[in-house]
Design a protein around this motif. Sequence first.
Motif, mmCIF file in Angstrom:
data_model
loop_
_atom_site.group_PDB
_atom_site.id
_atom_site.type_symbol
_atom_site.label_atom_id
_atom_site.label_comp_id
_atom_site.label_asym_id
_atom_site.label_seq_id
_atom_site.Cartn_x
_atom_site.Cartn_y
_atom_site.Cartn_z
ATOM 1 N N ARG A 30 -13.413 3.479 -1.339
ATOM 2 C CA ARG A 30 -12.121 2.867 -1.028
ATOM 3 C C ARG A 30 -11.028 3.926 -0.969
ATOM 4 N N LEU A 31 -10.240 3.882 0.097
ATOM 5 C CA LEU A 31 -9.138 4.820 0.257
ATOM 6 C C LEU A 31 -7.898 4.278 -0.452
ATOM 7 N N ARG A 32 -7.073 5.209 -0.918
ATOM 8 C CA ARG A 32 -5.949 4.811 -1.763
ATOM 9 C C ARG A 32 -4.631 4.705 -1.020
ATOM 10 N N THR A 33 -4.351 5.616 -0.093
ATOM 11 C CA THR A 33 -3.025 5.697 0.519
ATOM 12 C C THR A 33 -3.103 5.648 2.042
ATOM 13 N N ARG A 34 -1.966 5.416 2.650
ATOM 14 C CA ARG A 34 -1.885 5.382 4.113
ATOM 15 C C ARG A 34 -2.154 6.760 4.708
ATOM 16 N N VAL A 35 -1.679 7.807 4.053
ATOM 17 C CA VAL A 35 -1.905 9.165 4.554
ATOM 18 C C VAL A 35 -3.396 9.467 4.616
ATOM 19 N N GLN A 36 -4.140 9.095 3.577
ATOM 20 C CA GLN A 36 -5.583 9.331 3.569
ATOM 21 C C GLN A 36 -6.273 8.551 4.686
ATOM 22 N N ALA A 37 -5.872 7.296 4.874
ATOM 23 C CA ALA A 37 -6.520 6.446 5.867
ATOM 24 C C ALA A 37 -6.228 6.907 7.283
ATOM 25 N N ARG A 38 -5.026 7.410 7.527
ATOM 26 C CA ARG A 38 -4.702 7.890 8.870
ATOM 27 C C ARG A 38 -5.448 9.183 9.181
ATOM 28 N N ALA A 39 -5.645 10.014 8.173
ATOM 29 C CA ALA A 39 -6.327 11.291 8.383
ATOM 30 C C ALA A 39 -7.816 11.095 8.677
ATOM 31 N N ASN A 40 -8.417 10.082 8.077
ATOM 32 C CA ASN A 40 -9.840 9.799 8.274
ATOM 33 C C ASN A 40 -10.025 8.282 8.216
ATOM 34 N N PRO A 41 -9.856 7.592 9.343
ATOM 35 C CA PRO A 41 -9.859 6.131 9.346
ATOM 36 C C PRO A 41 -11.087 5.542 8.663
ATOM 37 N N PRO A 42 -10.904 4.479 7.898
ATOM 38 C CA PRO A 42 -12.009 3.861 7.171
ATOM 39 C C PRO A 42 -12.903 3.061 8.105
ATOM 40 N N ASP A 43 -14.021 2.616 7.564
ATOM 41 C CA ASP A 43 -14.904 1.741 8.340
ATOM 42 C C ASP A 43 -14.310 0.336 8.423
ATOM 43 N N ILE A 44 -13.784 -0.171 7.308
ATOM 44 C CA ILE A 44 -13.289 -1.548 7.255
ATOM 45 C C ILE A 44 -11.821 -1.539 6.853
ATOM 46 N N THR A 50 0.835 -1.200 0.000
ATOM 47 C CA THR A 50 0.000 0.000 0.000
ATOM 48 C C THR A 50 0.872 1.253 0.000
ATOM 49 N N PRO A 51 0.663 2.180 -0.944
ATOM 50 C CA PRO A 51 1.520 3.369 -1.027
ATOM 51 C C PRO A 51 1.307 4.317 0.146
ATOM 52 N N GLU A 52 2.365 5.085 0.437
ATOM 53 C CA GLU A 52 2.315 6.014 1.562
ATOM 54 C C GLU A 52 1.443 7.223 1.252
#
Length: 365
Positions: A214-228, A194-196
């Motif tokens: 679907r989230l693309r990067t780790r930065v996006q997911a850390r900023a707004n955590p996904p449901d799954i 998974t890209p940073e």
Amino acid sequence: MQLETSLQIDALRTRAAVEDRLVEMASAGNYLRSPELTQRVSEIWQASDGEGGCTSEVFVEGIFPAADGGASLNDLVTRGVVAPALRDQLARTRMLPPARRLYEHQRLAIEIAATAPRPPVVVIRAGTGLGKTESFLLPLLNRALGQPRRAPARGVRAIVLYPMNALVNDQVQRLHGWLHGQSDCRLFHFTGETPEDDKDADRKGYPRWDDGSRLRTRVQARANPPDILVTNYSMLEYMLIRPQDAPFFGADLEAVVLDEMHLYSGTLAAEIALLLRRVLLRAGRRPDEVMFLGASATLGGDLRAFSADLFTRDQTDVTVIEGRRSRPVFAEAVPPAASLSPPGVPEPAPDRPFLVADGLVEAVS
């Protein structure tokens, strides 16, 4: 001259095609410069077992469907078990028609998860091809889509854990297909690949998903955590010790899924149990506040006791669902009106020859 067509499978032709494909794969992995030698090796590999062939005899096995659950998503929505949002989403993506009846173990899993007085432990043991994945995805998405969160995320809502990346990559595509086109339930696939950030993703040629599911990067997911969150246990271990991944763990955690449970045994099973306890501690959740879902095709033994130890729950909280096959009942065999022996088979007329097509002997008109 017109040849009648048939929808039946030609077993002999299919077998030959499979053998040819196996030999082609073996040849590609063992490249030989000489065409003559390549041809000779291929001939040997296609020979029988006793002559050095690399393909075995064909085994034919009947594949029977799972037992009918007697209810569709429409029926379960009417009964208040399934959220209309889940039914509508699966109908929109054409992943599961709302009028199609579920298998028995799929219906039981979603009913238990939706009606249990407290978050249950549901373990499905069903053979290959009987819809195990749907058995834990339906309860998971029923809660996520039926009760979408509106407040700022406090960590992920569900963790789907796989033992290896190959399984993660396969299943995440299916889950993305189920969630495509909506943003109430967002998915993130987190492995070493998974890209940073977007710059890293563009450099790697990582695809973009612009539908919001679907989230693309780790930065996006850390900023707004996904449901799954879909990951493997090795990556989950790293996430627990990296400060930058702390946003993934919080009070919103309500479900954990372990697929391919039969791969967890012995020391590895103890390590996974401790890993899940650390996840709960980081999220500030007790084991009885989280729903656990598990699936396996071959796990034997006392599955109730094993699951209770693995998920740190009491055995009374564990429900083991067996995926049963439905074997058709055939009508009683009726003998032919007249016996027929090989010498009694009529010869084809000269003007109507017989040809073999699609495994059937057919007259040509």
